[in-house]
Scaffold this motif. Structure first.
Motif, PDB file in Angstrom:
ATOM      1  N   ASP A   1      44.036  24.209   2.514  1.00 57.95           N
ATOM      2  CA  ASP A   1      42.746  23.874   3.056  1.00 57.95           C
ATOM      3  C   ASP A   1      42.202  24.223   3.881  1.00 57.95           C
ATOM      4  N   LEU A   2      42.203  24.841   5.212  1.00 58.36           N
ATOM      5  CA  LEU A   2      41.458  25.759   6.161  1.00 58.36           C
ATOM      6  C   LEU A   2      40.323  25.607   6.254  1.00 58.36           C
ATOM      7  N   PRO A   3      39.122  25.940   6.755  1.00 59.62           N
ATOM      8  CA  PRO A   3      38.083  26.555   6.099  1.00 59.62           C
ATOM      9  C   PRO A   3      36.996  27.522   6.284  1.00 59.62           C
ATOM     10  N   TYR A   4      38.241  28.521   6.498  1.00 59.95           N
ATOM     11  CA  TYR A   4      37.961  30.014   6.271  1.00 59.95           C
ATOM     12  C   TYR A   4      37.847  30.672   4.912  1.00 59.95           C
ATOM     13  N   SER A   5      36.453  31.382   4.800  1.00 62.38           N
ATOM     14  CA  SER A   5      37.245  32.154   3.634  1.00 62.38           C
ATOM     15  C   SER A   5      38.108  33.474   3.270  1.00 62.38           C
ATOM     16  N   ASP A   6      38.178  34.168   4.768  1.00 65.33           N
ATOM     17  CA  ASP A   6      39.309  35.007   4.915  1.00 65.33           C
ATOM     18  C   ASP A   6      39.954  35.212   5.602  1.00 65.33           C
ATOM     19  N   PRO A   7      40.727  36.073   5.931  1.00 65.54           N
ATOM     20  CA  PRO A   7      41.484  35.914   7.670  1.00 65.54           C
ATOM     21  C   PRO A   7      40.938  36.310   8.564  1.00 65.54           C
ATOM     22  N   TYR A   8      39.629  37.435   8.313  1.00 72.67           N
ATOM     23  CA  TYR A   8      38.725  38.473   9.574  1.00 72.67           C
ATOM     24  C   TYR A   8      38.235  36.273   9.847  1.00 72.67           C
ATOM     25  N   GLU A   9      38.089  35.755   8.867  1.00 76.42           N
ATOM     26  CA  GLU A   9      37.201  34.426   9.880  1.00 76.42           C
ATOM     27  C   GLU A   9      37.980  33.855  10.562  1.00 76.42           C
TER      28      GLU A   9
ATOM     29  N   GLN B   1      46.944  25.907  29.077  1.00 77.56           N
ATOM     30  CA  GLN B   1      48.055  26.121  28.453  1.00 77.56           C
ATOM     31  C   GLN B   1      48.369  25.881  27.634  1.00 77.56           C
ATOM     32  N   SER B   2      49.661  26.634  26.913  1.00 80.11           N
ATOM     33  CA  SER B   2      49.712  27.276  25.833  1.00 80.11           C
ATOM     34  C   SER B   2      50.156  26.032  24.657  1.00 80.11           C
ATOM     35  N   ASP B   3      50.642  24.617  25.989  1.00 87.73           N
ATOM     36  CA  ASP B   3      50.918  23.867  24.673  1.00 87.73           C
ATOM     37  C   ASP B   3      49.451  23.267  23.941  1.00 87.73           C
ATOM     38  N   ASP B   4      48.245  23.742  24.573  1.00 87.67           N
ATOM     39  CA  ASP B   4      46.623  22.909  24.013  1.00 87.67           C
ATOM     40  C   ASP B   4      46.473  23.287  22.995  1.00 87.67           C
ATOM     41  N   ARG B   5      47.149  25.013  22.780  1.00 88.28           N
ATOM     42  CA  ARG B   5      46.400  25.552  21.818  1.00 88.28           C
ATOM     43  C   ARG B   5      46.147  25.191  20.761  1.00 88.28           C
ATOM     44  N   ALA B   6      47.548  24.619  19.379  1.00 91.27           N
ATOM     45  CA  ALA B   6      47.003  24.276  18.509  1.00 91.27           C
ATOM     46  C   ALA B   6      46.470  22.621  18.448  1.00 91.27           C
ATOM     47  N   LEU B   7      46.561  22.251  19.117  1.00 95.07           N
ATOM     48  CA  LEU B   7      44.777  20.814  19.435  1.00 95.07           C
ATOM     49  C   LEU B   7      43.425  21.367  19.750  1.00 95.07           C
ATOM     50  N   ILE B   8      43.675  22.482  20.408  1.00 91.23           N
ATOM     51  CA  ILE B   8      41.877  23.114  20.401  1.00 91.23           C
ATOM     52  C   ILE B   8      41.908  23.708  19.256  1.00 91.23           C
ATOM     53  N   ALA B   9      43.173  24.587  18.505  1.00 96.31           N
ATOM     54  CA  ALA B   9      42.348  24.423  17.144  1.00 96.31           C
ATOM     55  C   ALA B   9      42.365  23.268  16.218  1.00 96.31           C
ATOM     56  N   GLY B  10      42.656  22.493  16.829  1.00 94.69           N
ATOM     57  CA  GLY B  10      42.499  21.341  15.660  1.00 94.69           C
ATOM     58  C   GLY B  10      41.004  20.663  15.881  1.00 94.69           C
ATOM     59  N   VAL B  11      40.705  20.684  16.730  1.00 98.15           N
ATOM     60  CA  VAL B  11      39.331  20.161  17.501  1.00 98.15           C
ATOM     61  C   VAL B  11      38.072  21.360  16.924  1.00 98.15           C
ATOM     62  N   PHE B  12      38.844  22.428  16.766  1.00 95.77           N
ATOM     63  CA  PHE B  12      37.643  23.409  16.334  1.00 95.77           C
ATOM     64  C   PHE B  12      36.988  23.080  14.921  1.00 95.77           C
ATOM     65  N   VAL B  13      38.918  22.892  14.200  1.00 94.63           N
ATOM     66  CA  VAL B  13      38.731  23.230  12.515  1.00 94.63           C
ATOM     67  C   VAL B  13      38.595  21.847  12.443  1.00 94.63           C
ATOM     68  N   ASN B  14      38.170  20.129  13.138  1.00 98.31           N
ATOM     69  CA  ASN B  14      37.845  19.971  12.481  1.00 98.31           C
ATOM     70  C   ASN B  14      35.862  19.336  12.658  1.00 98.31           C
ATOM     71  N   ARG B  15      35.658  20.618  12.952  1.00103.98           N
ATOM     72  CA  ARG B  15      34.089  20.497  14.110  1.00103.98           C
ATOM     73  C   ARG B  15      33.459  21.083  12.484  1.00103.98           C
ATOM     74  N   LEU B  16      34.402  22.751  12.097  1.00107.00           N
ATOM     75  CA  LEU B  16      33.279  23.185  10.300  1.00107.00           C
ATOM     76  C   LEU B  16      33.794  22.396   9.451  1.00107.00           C
TER      77      LEU B  16
ATOM     78  N   TYR C   1      37.157  16.907  20.490  1.00107.43           N
ATOM     79  CA  TYR C   1      35.801  17.125  21.779  1.00107.43           C
ATOM     80  C   TYR C   1      37.419  17.300  22.270  1.00107.43           C
ATOM     81  N   PHE C   2      36.838  17.899  23.996  1.00102.69           N
ATOM     82  CA  PHE C   2      37.652  17.836  25.037  1.00102.69           C
ATOM     83  C   PHE C   2      37.779  18.464  26.172  1.00102.69           C
ATOM     84  N   VAL C   3      37.889  18.039  27.194  1.00101.26           N
ATOM     85  CA  VAL C   3      37.682  18.579  28.507  1.00101.26           C
ATOM     86  C   VAL C   3      38.689  19.509  29.797  1.00101.26           C
ATOM     87  N   ALA C   4      38.510  20.115  30.247  1.00101.37           N
ATOM     88  CA  ALA C   4      39.460  20.856  31.228  1.00101.37           C
ATOM     89  C   ALA C   4      40.071  19.416  32.289  1.00101.37           C
TER      90      ALA C   4
END
Length: 333
Positions: free
Chosen positions: A196-204, A218-233, A302-305
Protein backbone atom coordinates in the motif's frame (compact mmCIF):
# COMPACT_ATOMS: atom_id res chain seq x y z
CA UNK A 1 67.88 -43.60 -53.24
CA UNK A 2 66.25 -44.67 -50.02
CA UNK A 3 69.37 -43.72 -48.07
CA UNK A 4 69.15 -40.14 -49.38
CA UNK A 5 65.49 -39.95 -48.44
CA UNK A 6 66.31 -41.17 -44.94
CA UNK A 7 69.08 -38.60 -44.61
CA UNK A 8 66.82 -35.75 -45.73
CA UNK A 9 64.10 -36.93 -43.37
CA UNK A 10 66.52 -37.15 -40.45
CA UNK A 11 67.92 -33.71 -41.27
CA UNK A 12 64.42 -32.21 -41.39
CA UNK A 13 63.57 -33.92 -38.11
CA UNK A 14 66.70 -32.59 -36.47
CA UNK A 15 66.01 -29.04 -37.70
CA UNK A 16 62.45 -29.29 -36.44
CA UNK A 17 63.59 -30.50 -33.02
CA UNK A 18 66.22 -27.80 -32.85
CA UNK A 19 63.67 -25.12 -33.77
CA UNK A 20 61.19 -26.48 -31.27
CA UNK A 21 63.88 -26.64 -28.62
CA UNK A 22 64.98 -23.10 -29.39
CA UNK A 23 61.41 -21.82 -29.22
CA UNK A 24 60.78 -23.76 -26.02
CA UNK A 25 63.93 -22.27 -24.48
CA UNK A 26 62.80 -18.80 -25.55
CA UNK A 27 59.27 -19.29 -24.18
CA UNK A 28 60.50 -20.23 -20.69
CA UNK A 29 63.37 -17.80 -20.18
CA UNK A 30 62.83 -14.42 -18.45
CA UNK A 31 62.58 -11.30 -20.57
CA UNK A 32 64.84 -8.30 -20.09
CA UNK A 33 63.00 -5.18 -18.91
CA UNK A 34 64.36 -1.64 -19.00
CA UNK A 35 62.41 -0.87 -15.82
CA UNK A 36 60.85 -3.06 -13.15
CA UNK A 37 57.92 -3.01 -13.15
CA UNK A 38 57.08 -2.05 -16.73
CA UNK A 39 53.64 -0.82 -17.75
CA UNK A 40 52.19 -0.77 -21.24
CA UNK A 41 48.79 -0.52 -22.92
CA UNK A 42 47.33 -2.57 -25.75
CA UNK A 43 44.92 -0.67 -27.95
CA UNK A 44 41.47 -2.12 -28.72
CA UNK A 45 41.44 -4.25 -31.87
CA UNK A 46 45.19 -4.94 -31.77
CA UNK A 47 46.50 -8.07 -33.48
CA UNK A 48 49.28 -10.13 -31.91
CA UNK A 49 51.77 -8.46 -34.25
CA UNK A 50 50.52 -4.99 -33.33
CA UNK A 51 50.45 -5.82 -29.62
CA UNK A 52 54.02 -7.08 -29.81
CA UNK A 53 55.13 -3.80 -31.36
CA UNK A 54 53.39 -1.82 -28.56
CA UNK A 55 55.11 -3.96 -25.92
CA UNK A 56 58.55 -3.48 -27.49
CA UNK A 57 57.95 0.28 -27.67
CA UNK A 58 57.28 0.29 -23.91
CA UNK A 59 60.76 -0.99 -23.11
CA UNK A 60 60.46 -4.78 -23.13
CA UNK A 61 63.24 -6.60 -24.99
CA UNK A 62 60.98 -8.97 -26.85
CA UNK A 63 62.04 -10.97 -29.91
CA UNK A 64 59.09 -10.08 -32.10
CA UNK A 65 59.48 -12.95 -34.56
CA UNK A 66 59.72 -15.66 -31.91
CA UNK A 67 56.95 -14.16 -29.76
CA UNK A 68 54.56 -14.00 -32.71
CA UNK A 69 55.48 -17.54 -33.74
CA UNK A 70 54.86 -18.75 -30.17
CA UNK A 71 51.43 -17.11 -30.14
CA UNK A 72 50.46 -18.62 -33.50
CA UNK A 73 51.67 -22.12 -32.62
CA UNK A 74 49.67 -22.03 -29.36
CA UNK A 75 46.55 -20.79 -31.17
CA UNK A 76 46.43 -17.49 -29.27
CA UNK A 77 47.17 -14.99 -32.02
CA UNK A 78 43.52 -13.89 -32.21
CA UNK A 79 42.86 -13.79 -28.46
CA UNK A 80 44.76 -10.66 -27.42
CA UNK A 81 42.83 -8.48 -24.91
CA UNK A 82 43.09 -4.71 -24.92
CA UNK A 83 43.89 -2.82 -21.72
CA UNK A 84 46.71 -1.64 -19.48
CA UNK A 85 49.22 -4.20 -18.23
CA UNK A 86 52.05 -4.33 -15.72
CA UNK A 87 54.87 -6.89 -15.74
CA UNK A 88 57.82 -7.42 -13.44
CA UNK A 89 61.24 -8.96 -13.61
CA UNK A 90 61.32 -12.70 -14.17
CA UNK A 91 58.32 -12.83 -16.50
CA UNK A 92 58.74 -15.21 -19.44
CA UNK A 93 57.31 -14.81 -22.95
CA UNK A 94 54.88 -17.65 -22.22
CA UNK A 95 53.65 -15.95 -19.02
CA UNK A 96 53.35 -12.67 -20.89
CA UNK A 97 51.28 -14.36 -23.57
CA UNK A 98 49.06 -15.81 -20.84
CA UNK A 99 48.50 -12.31 -19.43
CA UNK A 100 47.61 -10.88 -22.82
CA UNK A 101 45.14 -13.62 -23.72
CA UNK A 102 43.51 -13.85 -20.28
CA UNK A 103 43.24 -10.07 -20.02
CA UNK A 104 45.04 -9.77 -16.66
CA UNK A 105 45.02 -5.98 -16.80
CA UNK A 106 45.98 -3.40 -14.18
CA UNK A 107 42.91 -2.52 -12.13
CA UNK A 108 41.76 0.99 -11.24
CA UNK A 109 38.73 2.10 -9.27
CA UNK A 110 36.32 5.00 -9.12
CA UNK A 111 33.79 5.88 -6.43
CA UNK A 112 30.33 7.19 -7.25
CA UNK A 113 29.00 8.94 -4.13
CA UNK A 114 25.46 8.84 -2.76
CA UNK A 115 23.67 12.09 -3.49
CA UNK A 116 25.67 13.00 -6.59
CA UNK A 117 23.82 14.34 -9.60
CA UNK A 118 24.54 13.00 -13.05
CA UNK A 119 26.51 16.17 -13.75
CA UNK A 120 28.79 15.41 -10.80
CA UNK A 121 29.11 11.79 -11.91
CA UNK A 122 30.18 12.87 -15.39
CA UNK A 123 32.71 15.30 -13.92
CA UNK A 124 34.28 12.46 -11.91
CA UNK A 125 34.50 10.28 -15.02
CA UNK A 126 36.00 13.09 -17.08
CA UNK A 127 38.65 13.79 -14.42
CA UNK A 128 39.78 10.15 -14.05
CA UNK A 129 43.10 9.58 -15.87
CA UNK A 130 42.67 5.80 -15.96
CA UNK A 131 39.50 5.85 -18.10
CA UNK A 132 39.14 6.17 -21.85
CA UNK A 133 36.80 9.12 -22.31
CA UNK A 134 34.45 7.89 -25.03
CA UNK A 135 31.60 10.10 -23.77
CA UNK A 136 33.60 13.32 -24.25
CA UNK A 137 31.49 15.71 -26.30
CA UNK A 138 28.33 13.60 -26.01
CA UNK A 139 25.13 15.01 -24.54
CA UNK A 140 23.25 13.19 -21.79
CA UNK A 141 20.66 11.90 -24.28
CA UNK A 142 23.40 10.50 -26.52
CA UNK A 143 24.99 8.71 -23.57
CA UNK A 144 21.70 7.10 -22.58
CA UNK A 145 21.21 5.96 -26.17
CA UNK A 146 24.67 4.36 -26.08
CA UNK A 147 23.58 2.52 -22.91
CA UNK A 148 20.44 1.18 -24.60
CA UNK A 149 18.16 3.49 -22.59
CA UNK A 150 17.23 6.08 -25.21
CA UNK A 151 14.68 8.64 -24.06
CA UNK A 152 15.34 8.19 -20.33
CA UNK A 153 16.59 10.94 -18.06
CA UNK A 154 19.97 9.81 -16.67
CA UNK A 155 19.38 11.35 -13.26
CA UNK A 156 19.35 8.78 -10.46
CA UNK A 157 19.73 5.76 -12.74
CA UNK A 158 23.30 4.90 -11.67
CA UNK A 159 24.06 3.13 -8.41
CA UNK A 160 26.57 4.83 -6.09
CA UNK A 161 29.36 2.37 -5.32
CA UNK A 162 33.06 1.66 -5.89
CA UNK A 163 33.65 0.40 -9.43
CA UNK A 164 36.80 -1.45 -10.46
CA UNK A 165 37.93 -1.64 -14.06
CA UNK A 166 40.96 -2.25 -16.20
CA UNK A 167 42.97 0.89 -16.87
CA UNK A 168 42.09 2.22 -20.28
CA UNK A 169 38.52 0.91 -20.12
CA UNK A 170 35.79 3.03 -21.68
CA UNK A 171 33.80 5.32 -19.41
CA UNK A 172 30.75 3.81 -21.10
CA UNK A 173 31.68 0.43 -19.63
CA UNK A 174 31.77 1.92 -16.12
CA UNK A 175 28.42 3.62 -16.70
CA UNK A 176 26.96 0.32 -17.90
CA UNK A 177 28.06 -1.33 -14.66
CA UNK A 178 26.50 1.41 -12.54
CA UNK A 179 23.30 1.47 -14.60
CA UNK A 180 22.86 -2.31 -14.31
CA UNK A 181 23.64 -2.17 -10.57
CA UNK A 182 20.92 0.42 -9.92
CA UNK A 183 18.41 -1.64 -11.88
CA UNK A 184 19.22 -4.71 -9.78
CA UNK A 185 19.11 -2.88 -6.46
CA UNK A 186 15.88 -1.08 -7.30
CA UNK A 187 14.10 -4.24 -8.46
CA UNK A 188 15.23 -6.14 -5.35
CA UNK A 189 14.06 -3.34 -3.04
CA UNK A 190 10.74 -3.10 -4.95
CA UNK A 191 10.11 -6.81 -4.47
CA UNK A 192 10.65 -6.43 -0.70
CA UNK A 193 8.47 -3.30 -0.31
CA UNK A 194 5.74 -2.99 2.29
CA UNK A 195 2.17 -2.99 0.89
CA UNK A 196 0.00 0.00 0.00
CA UNK A 197 2.72 2.51 -0.84
CA UNK A 198 1.72 5.54 -2.94
CA UNK A 199 4.01 4.66 -5.88
CA UNK A 200 2.72 3.40 -9.20
CA UNK A 201 6.03 1.79 -10.25
CA UNK A 202 9.69 1.34 -9.21
CA UNK A 203 10.71 4.58 -10.94
CA UNK A 204 8.50 6.61 -8.61
CA UNK A 205 10.12 4.83 -5.67
CA UNK A 206 13.51 5.79 -7.12
CA UNK A 207 12.43 9.43 -7.28
CA UNK A 208 11.35 9.31 -3.64
CA UNK A 209 14.61 7.62 -2.64
CA UNK A 210 16.60 10.44 -4.27
CA UNK A 211 14.66 13.04 -2.26
CA UNK A 212 15.24 11.06 0.96
CA UNK A 213 18.96 10.83 0.12
CA UNK A 214 19.27 14.60 -0.18
CA UNK A 215 17.14 15.35 2.89
CA UNK A 216 18.79 12.98 5.36
CA UNK A 217 21.42 14.33 7.74
CA UNK A 218 21.65 11.27 9.97
CA UNK A 219 21.03 7.69 8.91
CA UNK A 220 18.73 7.07 11.91
CA UNK A 221 16.26 9.64 10.53
CA UNK A 222 16.07 8.18 7.02
CA UNK A 223 13.04 5.91 7.54
CA UNK A 224 11.16 8.64 9.47
CA UNK A 225 11.79 11.18 6.70
CA UNK A 226 10.48 8.61 4.25
CA UNK A 227 7.41 8.18 6.48
CA UNK A 228 6.74 11.92 6.45
CA UNK A 229 6.88 12.14 2.67
CA UNK A 230 4.75 9.02 2.21
CA UNK A 231 2.14 10.50 4.60
CA UNK A 232 2.10 13.69 2.54
CA UNK A 233 1.66 11.83 -0.73
CA UNK A 234 -1.23 9.85 0.70
CA UNK A 235 -3.22 12.97 1.66
CA UNK A 236 -2.23 15.02 -1.39
CA UNK A 237 -0.08 17.43 0.60
CA UNK A 238 2.85 19.03 -1.25
CA UNK A 239 6.20 17.51 -0.37
CA UNK A 240 7.80 20.97 -0.01
CA UNK A 241 11.33 19.61 -0.19
CA UNK A 242 14.06 22.21 -0.71
CA UNK A 243 16.59 19.92 -2.46
CA UNK A 244 14.09 19.32 -5.26
CA UNK A 245 13.55 23.07 -5.68
CA UNK A 246 17.32 23.60 -5.77
CA UNK A 247 17.71 20.85 -8.37
CA UNK A 248 15.07 22.53 -10.54
CA UNK A 249 16.94 25.84 -10.37
CA UNK A 250 20.03 24.26 -11.91
CA UNK A 251 22.96 26.62 -12.37
CA UNK A 252 20.83 29.57 -11.20
CA UNK A 253 21.19 28.38 -7.60
CA UNK A 254 23.87 30.45 -5.87
CA UNK A 255 23.93 28.59 -2.56
CA UNK A 256 21.18 30.64 -0.94
CA UNK A 257 17.55 29.48 -1.25
CA UNK A 258 15.15 32.42 -0.97
CA UNK A 259 11.40 32.64 -0.49
CA UNK A 260 11.01 33.90 -4.07
CA UNK A 261 12.72 30.70 -5.25
CA UNK A 262 10.11 28.63 -3.41
CA UNK A 263 7.35 30.53 -5.21
CA UNK A 264 8.89 30.31 -8.69
CA UNK A 265 7.27 27.39 -10.48
CA UNK A 266 9.45 24.73 -12.11
CA UNK A 267 8.71 21.03 -12.79
CA UNK A 268 10.80 20.19 -9.71
CA UNK A 269 9.29 22.80 -7.37
CA UNK A 270 7.48 20.67 -4.78
CA UNK A 271 6.05 23.81 -3.14
CA UNK A 272 4.11 24.84 -6.23
CA UNK A 273 3.35 21.33 -7.50
CA UNK A 274 1.86 18.40 -5.64
CA UNK A 275 3.22 14.88 -5.85
CA UNK A 276 6.68 13.65 -6.70
CA UNK A 277 9.08 15.61 -8.91
CA UNK A 278 9.23 14.29 -12.50
CA UNK A 279 12.69 12.72 -12.15
CA UNK A 280 15.11 11.77 -9.40
CA UNK A 281 17.23 14.65 -8.15
CA UNK A 282 20.38 12.62 -7.33
CA UNK A 283 21.78 9.10 -7.03
CA UNK A 284 20.20 7.41 -3.99
CA UNK A 285 22.15 4.79 -2.10
CA UNK A 286 20.84 1.42 -1.00
CA UNK A 287 19.69 2.70 2.41
CA UNK A 288 17.61 5.45 0.79
CA UNK A 289 16.03 2.92 -1.60
CA UNK A 290 15.13 0.68 1.32
CA UNK A 291 13.70 3.61 3.30
CA UNK A 292 11.53 4.72 0.38
CA UNK A 293 10.07 1.23 0.11
CA UNK A 294 9.98 0.47 3.84
CA UNK A 295 9.16 3.83 5.50
CA UNK A 296 8.68 4.15 9.23
CA UNK A 297 5.12 4.09 10.49
CA UNK A 298 4.62 7.60 11.84
CA UNK A 299 1.92 10.26 12.11
CA UNK A 300 4.43 13.02 11.48
CA UNK A 301 3.84 15.41 8.57
CA UNK A 302 6.72 17.81 9.21
CA UNK A 303 10.38 17.82 10.15
CA UNK A 304 13.01 20.47 10.76
CA UNK A 305 16.79 20.24 11.13
CA UNK A 306 18.07 20.57 14.69
CA UNK A 307 21.46 21.82 13.57
CA UNK A 308 23.40 18.71 14.57
CA UNK A 309 22.48 16.63 11.53
CA UNK A 310 19.34 15.17 13.11
CA UNK A 311 15.72 16.26 12.60
CA UNK A 312 12.77 17.13 14.82
CA UNK A 313 9.50 15.54 13.66
CA UNK A 314 6.03 17.03 14.20
CA UNK A 315 2.48 15.77 13.67
CA UNK A 316 0.85 19.11 12.95
CA UNK A 317 1.65 22.65 11.88
CA UNK A 318 1.51 24.12 15.39
CA UNK A 319 4.11 21.64 16.67
CA UNK A 320 6.22 22.28 13.61
CA UNK A 321 6.17 26.05 14.05
CA UNK A 322 7.32 25.66 17.65
CA UNK A 323 10.15 23.39 16.44
CA UNK A 324 11.13 25.90 13.76
CA UNK A 325 11.21 28.67 16.34
CA UNK A 326 13.26 26.54 18.71
CA UNK A 327 15.85 25.51 16.16
CA UNK A 328 15.73 28.79 14.18
CA UNK A 329 15.25 27.08 10.86
CA UNK A 330 12.95 28.92 8.52
CA UNK A 331 11.61 27.61 5.25
CA UNK A 332 11.70 23.95 6.34
CA UNK A 333 8.89 21.47 6.69
Amino acid sequence: MWSWIKRIFLLALCLTLLSAGSLGWYALNPLNLRSDPTQFSIKPGSSLKSATRQIVDSGVELNAWQFNLLGRLLGRAGAIKAGSYEIGGGITPLALLDKLTLGVVVQAELVFVEGWTFRQLRAALDADPDIRHDTAGLGDAEIMAQLGAAGRSPEGLFFPDTYRFGKGSSDLDVLKQAYAAMDRQLQRAWELRVPDLPYSDPYEALIMASVIEKETGQSDDRALIAGVFVNRLRIGMPLQTDPSVIYGMGEQFDGNLRKKDLRKDTPHNTYTRAGLPPTPIAMPGLAALQAALNPAKTKALYFVARGDGSSEFSRNLAEHERAVSKYQRRGKR
